[in-house]
Scaffold this motif. Structure first.
Motif, PDB file in Angstrom:
ATOM      1  N   ASP A  24      57.551  51.783  42.883  1.00 17.96           N
ATOM      2  CA  ASP A  24      56.169  52.218  42.704  1.00 17.96           C
ATOM      3  C   ASP A  24      55.742  52.982  43.954  1.00 17.96           C
ATOM      4  N   LEU A  26      53.600  54.350  47.019  1.00 19.38           N
ATOM      5  CA  LEU A  26      52.513  53.823  47.844  1.00 19.38           C
ATOM      6  C   LEU A  26      51.358  54.810  47.915  1.00 19.38           C
ATOM      7  N   LEU A  65      46.196  56.928  48.736  1.00 21.26           N
ATOM      8  CA  LEU A  65      46.916  55.666  48.689  1.00 21.26           C
ATOM      9  C   LEU A  65      46.674  54.948  47.356  1.00 21.26           C
ATOM     10  N   ARG A  66      47.709  54.315  46.845  1.00 20.76           N
ATOM     11  CA  ARG A  66      47.587  53.534  45.614  1.00 20.76           C
ATOM     12  C   ARG A  66      46.507  52.469  45.791  1.00 20.76           C
ATOM     13  N   SER A  67      46.475  51.813  46.947  1.00 19.46           N
ATOM     14  CA  SER A  67      45.476  50.766  47.178  1.00 19.46           C
ATOM     15  C   SER A  67      44.056  51.333  47.141  1.00 19.46           C
ATOM     16  N   ASP A  68      43.866  52.572  47.593  1.00 22.82           N
ATOM     17  CA  ASP A  68      42.541  53.197  47.518  1.00 22.82           C
ATOM     18  C   ASP A  68      42.162  53.516  46.075  1.00 22.82           C
ATOM     19  N   VAL A  70      43.165  51.777  43.433  1.00 17.84           N
ATOM     20  CA  VAL A  70      42.854  50.481  42.823  1.00 17.84           C
ATOM     21  C   VAL A  70      41.473  50.019  43.263  1.00 17.84           C
ATOM     22  N   ALA A  71      41.177  50.117  44.560  1.00 11.79           N
ATOM     23  CA  ALA A  71      39.866  49.703  45.066  1.00 11.79           C
ATOM     24  C   ALA A  71      38.744  50.531  44.443  1.00 11.79           C
ATOM     25  N   GLU A  74      38.300  49.310  40.806  1.00 10.42           N
ATOM     26  CA  GLU A  74      37.718  47.966  40.745  1.00 10.42           C
ATOM     27  C   GLU A  74      36.245  47.958  41.129  1.00 10.42           C
TER      28      GLU A  74
END
Length: 90
Positions: A24, A26, A65-68, A70-71, A74
Motif C-alpha cells: 500500500d 504511503l 500522504l495516505r494518513s492525511d 484518511v484524516a 474522517e
C-alpha cells in the motif's frame, strides 16, 4: 452464444506482480489521491489550496500522504440520515 474470454494480464503466467503492487502506498500523487477518494483532480487541488487537505513537496513532485487523506475523510461531516441513525438508540 458465449462471450470471448478477456485477457487476464501478463501473457507469462509465471511472471511476478510488480513489487509496488504488493505494498500500500504511503503517499499519492494528486491524480491517484483524487481517484482514491473519488473526487476530480481539480477538486483535490482546490482542497489543497484551501488548506483542507495537506500536500507536501518531494523535490518537484506534489504528494499527499495516505494518513492525511484518511484524516480528511474522517473529519467530514456525516450525512443527516447517518447522523440521525448514529444518534438513535439501538
Amino acid at each position: 452464444m458465449s462471450r470471448p474470454a478477456l485477457p487476464t494480464g501478463s501473457p507469462n503466467p509465471k511472471a511476478e506482480a510488480p513489487r509496488a503492487a504488493l505494498v500500500d502506498p504511503l503517499a499519492y500523487r494528486p491524480r491517484d489521491a483524487a481517484a482514491a477518494i473519488g473526487v476530480s483532480e481539480a477538486l483535490l487541488y482546490e482542497l489543497i489550496s484551501e488548506g483542507a487537505l495537506p500536500a507536501r513537496k518531494l523535490r518537484g513532485a506534489t504528494i499527499i500522504l495516505r494518513s492525511d487523506l484518511v484524516a480528511f475523510l474522517e473529519a467530514l461531516p456525516l450525512t443527516a440520515s447517518a447522523a440521525k441513525a448514529r444518534a438513535s438508540p439501538s
